[in-house]
Design a protein around this motif. Structure first.
Motif, mmCIF file in Angstrom:
data_model
loop_
_atom_site.group_PDB
_atom_site.id
_atom_site.type_symbol
_atom_site.label_atom_id
_atom_site.label_comp_id
_atom_site.label_asym_id
_atom_site.label_seq_id
_atom_site.Cartn_x
_atom_site.Cartn_y
_atom_site.Cartn_z
ATOM 1 N N UNK A 9 45.416 35.552 38.506
ATOM 2 C CA UNK A 9 46.106 34.293 38.780
ATOM 3 C C UNK A 9 45.916 33.319 37.625
ATOM 4 N N UNK A 10 44.707 33.271 37.071
ATOM 5 C CA UNK A 10 44.434 32.390 35.930
ATOM 6 C C UNK A 10 45.276 32.778 34.722
ATOM 7 N N UNK A 11 45.377 34.080 34.446
ATOM 8 C CA UNK A 11 46.145 34.522 33.293
ATOM 9 C C UNK A 11 47.626 34.233 33.464
ATOM 10 N N UNK A 12 48.149 34.483 34.657
ATOM 11 C CA UNK A 12 49.560 34.193 34.906
ATOM 12 C C UNK A 12 49.832 32.696 34.772
ATOM 13 N N UNK A 13 48.946 31.879 35.329
ATOM 14 C CA UNK A 13 49.111 30.429 35.248
ATOM 15 C C UNK A 13 49.068 29.951 33.804
ATOM 16 N N UNK A 14 48.118 30.466 33.022
ATOM 17 C CA UNK A 14 47.999 30.071 31.616
ATOM 18 C C UNK A 14 49.278 30.387 30.855
ATOM 19 N N UNK A 15 49.822 31.571 31.077
ATOM 20 C CA UNK A 15 51.046 31.980 30.377
ATOM 21 C C UNK A 15 52.232 31.105 30.778
ATOM 22 N N UNK B 250 37.328 38.100 42.727
ATOM 23 C CA UNK B 250 37.148 37.785 41.314
ATOM 24 C C UNK B 250 38.326 38.277 40.478
ATOM 25 N N UNK B 251 38.757 39.512 40.721
ATOM 26 C CA UNK B 251 39.883 40.057 39.959
ATOM 27 C C UNK B 251 41.160 39.279 40.269
ATOM 28 N N UNK C 140 39.675 30.435 36.791
ATOM 29 C CA UNK C 140 40.919 30.009 37.434
ATOM 30 C C UNK C 140 40.922 28.502 37.650
ATOM 31 N N UNK C 141 39.814 27.964 38.129
ATOM 32 C CA UNK C 141 39.730 26.524 38.371
ATOM 33 C C UNK C 141 39.983 25.739 37.084
ATOM 34 N N UNK C 142 39.319 26.129 35.999
ATOM 35 C CA UNK C 142 39.518 25.425 34.729
ATOM 36 C C UNK C 142 40.959 25.547 34.241
ATOM 37 N N UNK C 143 41.554 26.720 34.437
ATOM 38 C CA UNK C 143 42.942 26.926 34.015
ATOM 39 C C UNK C 143 43.887 26.008 34.767
ATOM 40 N N UNK C 144 43.713 25.910 36.079
ATOM 41 C CA UNK C 144 44.571 25.050 36.893
ATOM 42 C C UNK C 144 44.395 23.579 36.528
ATOM 43 N N UNK D 44 42.872 30.471 26.173
ATOM 44 C CA UNK D 44 42.471 31.568 25.293
ATOM 45 C C UNK D 44 41.336 32.379 25.906
ATOM 46 N N UNK D 45 40.368 31.688 26.481
ATOM 47 C CA UNK D 45 39.244 32.376 27.120
ATOM 48 C C UNK D 45 39.710 33.211 28.303
ATOM 49 N N UNK D 46 40.664 32.701 29.045
ATOM 50 C CA UNK D 46 41.204 33.441 30.182
ATOM 51 C C UNK D 46 41.955 34.687 29.716
ATOM 52 N N UNK D 47 42.838 34.511 28.724
ATOM 53 C CA UNK D 47 43.672 35.617 28.265
ATOM 54 C C UNK D 47 42.878 36.663 27.499
#
Length: 662
Positions: free
Chosen positions: A344-350, A338-339, A229-233, A262-265
């Motif tokens: 949150x990371x996936x939603x943010x990435x999208x 963690x979940x 999540x941190x890396x995504x943000x 990509x790693x997040x998704x």
């Protein structure tokens, strides 16, 4: 929006009841630091209930709590910041505006700068340090950064103050703690993503040193969901400040961003929920066997608190990114944290990928028009070119973004996220009070994926979408999402997203004469469900879908009966629809369907299209005069003016064909 719960709501040092004295804002001025701390804590908890917020605002709670951000007691500072954080999160836009008007930024900026200065000194209260090993400076900073994030996301004046006061330096100083305090770093990353969006005045502050801090976070090798999540943000922040990146480094920067996404998704959220829930149950079982009754009691108490999170809804008509509350979940809920971080990371990435697909930033209304809901698996295999994962390649994007999309298999992973969530994972969430809020986040991920799909369809060439067969497979996939259950979907967000994606897909297929694999009956069923939605964007989508499909059918043979059904449906919408925008879209769809073709002419006569439109024309003009000004934007009025003109021309065209009232 989630309820944001401050960690100070359930102090571990001692238990206490929230008395009238503690709830009274006057007790915030009490000589005893402990009374002030308890008063802030009680107010913090009460502020999670939206109905009490007006009463506290009337008692000027902002001006009462603001000075306590600089109280000599560190515990009071933390609880005051937590209370203000709750107020900003649960109060919404108007409350944040009021907080800025009442000058909350002055003590908040002072607190952030003082904490930044004392961060390396690791100043702790000796008593608290011995008892809890608590780092007050970092905990205060975490609450303050979240408060800053909330007000900056809602108020432009707060962003201007952020720029003017040079807050970036202090905020980035907190980011340096990412290796030892990931929760603080996540809060900083959320704040940075908010303040860097559409803020050109801040770009000059991102010097080489600032960029190096962000790059070091992106390169962090930790594999926990929080670090993902941190890396995504941070990747999202880098995208926001892309204009500061030297042209020669742009390609590698974009590739690094999309590699993180990509790693997040790539992570299967459903399987992660199953695995983490099992790990939690095993841990609780071992704790119970060891006789740690106190821990199990805390778990039950925490479950009650989490239920409040799920009860809070996003205010109607507002578009605001959900506050991340993973740092406020109970300390023994690390699997749930963690979940939550993963979703949150996936939603943010999208969401960021949607921005990368758009040549211009979406307005709030446009974003709402693009939205939907959750996750399905078997469809995917036939939709990609072997080895590349390519279903679609966004040709209108820059070469750097286009290449990075393909290298990181972004289109494939977006499609995977459009499927419905794992049923076993959903069942776990449904029957576990603590995990139930994850259902909302699972649905949000699916909605954002469908939004991404819609965006990519708009900017892609058919050949790079995988060709006609891939588009037909995609149409089949979308129809399966709609008809997956016994009843048609009624969830507004899902309907909005699925109809937006379907509209873009059918338009693409129609423009290239690719045969549609959805039957007219299926399309009519979708439109019947969508036209009763309270969301005008859904209604616009479904009438547009019928217009696209009808115009294709009009070119075929023996389609008059189906065209009659479509024509009757669109006529009824045009005449009875409460929204002029939707009525105008229905008229446009009618023009497309009955513009040409023998089957269309035959159907038009049978449904008495010409006399119906001639009768409706003055009604439409009158509605535009009465309702147009004040209710609709200038862009919408321009479109409606075109519809009015096209209605006149279409009637004239029909009359030249010799069509007269029966």
């Amino acid at each position: 929006m989630w309820f944001v719960q401050s960690k100070i709501l359930t102090p571990k040092r001692k238990s206490f009841q929230f008395s009238t004295l503690q709830v009274n804002p006057a007790s915030l001025q009490h000589p005893s630091a402990e009374v002030r701390e308890y008063a802030c804590a009680s107010i913090s908890r009460l502020l999670q209930q939206k109905h009490v917020i007006p009463a506290f605002l009337q008692r000027d709670v902002v001006r009462c709590l603001g000075p306590l951000l600089m109280d000599h007691s560190l515990a009071v500072r933390e609880t005051a910041a937590g209370a203000l954080r709750n107020l900003s999160a649960c109060g919404g836009f108007e409350v944040c505006d009021d907080m800025v008007t009442k000058d909350i930024m002055t003590p908040l900026v002072a607190l952030l700068k003082e904490c930044s200065t004392g961060l390396d000194a690791n100043q702790l209260s000796p008593k608290k340090c011995r008892e809890t090993n608590k780092n007050y400076i970092e905990d205060i900073a975490n609450e303050a950064i979240n408060l800053l994030w909330n007000v900056c996301e809602c108020n432009n004046t707060a962003v201007s103050i952020f720029n003017k006061e040079g807050c970036l330096e202090s905020v980035l100083h907190y980011m340096k703690k990412f290796s030892t305090n990931v929760d603080l770093a996540i809060s900083v990353a959320n704040c940075l993503q908010a303040v860097t969006e559409d803020n050109p005045d801040l770009l000059s502050s991102f010097n080489a040193s600032a960029q190096q801090i962000l790059e070091s976070v992106m390169l962090c090798p930790e594999s926990t969901m929080k670090h993902i999540l941190l890396r995504t943000l941070v990747a999202g922040t880098i995208w926001n400040i892309k204009d500061t990146i030297p042209p020669g480094s742009l390609g590698s920067m974009v590739n690094a961003i999309l590699k993180i996404f990509s790693e997040s998704l790539a992570i299967d959220a459903g399987k992660t929920i199953i695995h983490m829930n099992e790990a939690e149950r095993n841990r609780f079982k071992l704790a119970a066997e060891a006789g740690t009754e106190e821990n199990m009691s805390d778990v039950m108490d925490d479950n009650v608190l989490i239920e409040d999170d799920d009860m809070e809804e996003i205010p109607k008509g507002k578009v605001r990114r959900e506050n991340d509350i993973s740092d406020l979940l109970p300390s023994d809920k690390w699997e749930l944290k963690e979940v939550t971080a993963l979703l949150t990371a996936q939603q943010t990435a999208l969401e960021i990928i949607v921005n990368m697909c758009c040549s211009e930033d979406l307005s709030d209304d446009e974003w709402e028009e693009l939205s939907s809901s959750d996750e399905s698996d078997l469809f995917m295999e036939n939709s990609y070119n072997e080895g590349s994962g390519l279903l679609m390649s966004p040709l209108c994007l820059s070469d750097e973004v286009n290449s990075a999309f393909l290298n990181n298999l972004i289109p494939k992973k977006i499609l995977e996220k459009t499927a419905f969530p794992n049923s076993v994972a959903l069942d776990i969430c449904m029957h576990n009070l603590s995990w139930k809020p994850l259902i909302k986040k699972l649905n949000a991920v699916q909605c954002r994926a469908l939004t991404c799909l819609h965006s990519i369809l708009l900017v892609s060439d058919v050949d790079c979408l995988g060709g006609p067969s891939a588009l037909q497979s995609l149409a089949q996939h979308l129809s399966e999402l709609v008809f997956a259950k016994m009843e048609l979907p009624t969830d507004t967000e899902f309907l909005e997203a699925i109809t937006s994606a379907l509209r873009a897909l059918l338009q693409t297929m129609a423009s290239k004469n690719i045969s549609q694999c959805m039957s007219p009956e299926q399309l009519l069923a979708i439109c019947e469900a969508g036209i009763h939605s309270s969301n005008a964007s859904v209604r616009v989508n479904v009438v547009s879908i019928l217009g696209i499909s009808g115009s294709v059918l009009a070119k075929g043979q023996d389609t008059a009966e189906t065209l009659k059904m479509i024509g009757k449906f669109l006529l009824e919408v045009a005449m009875k629809e409460s929204s002029l925008v939707v009525a105008g879209e229905a008229l446009d769809a009618l023009f497309d369907v009955f513009a040409d073709g023998e089957e269309a002419e035959k159907a038009a006569v049978q449904i008495k299209l010409l006399p119906a439109l001639k009768e409706f024309q003055p009604v439409f003009k009158m509605r535009m005069r009465k309702e147009g000004r004040g209710q609709y934007s200038s862009d919408q009025l321009c479109v409606l003016d075109n519809v009015k003109m096209n209605l006149r021309r279409f009637i004239a065209y029909q009359e030249t064909l010799g069509k007269t009232p029966a």
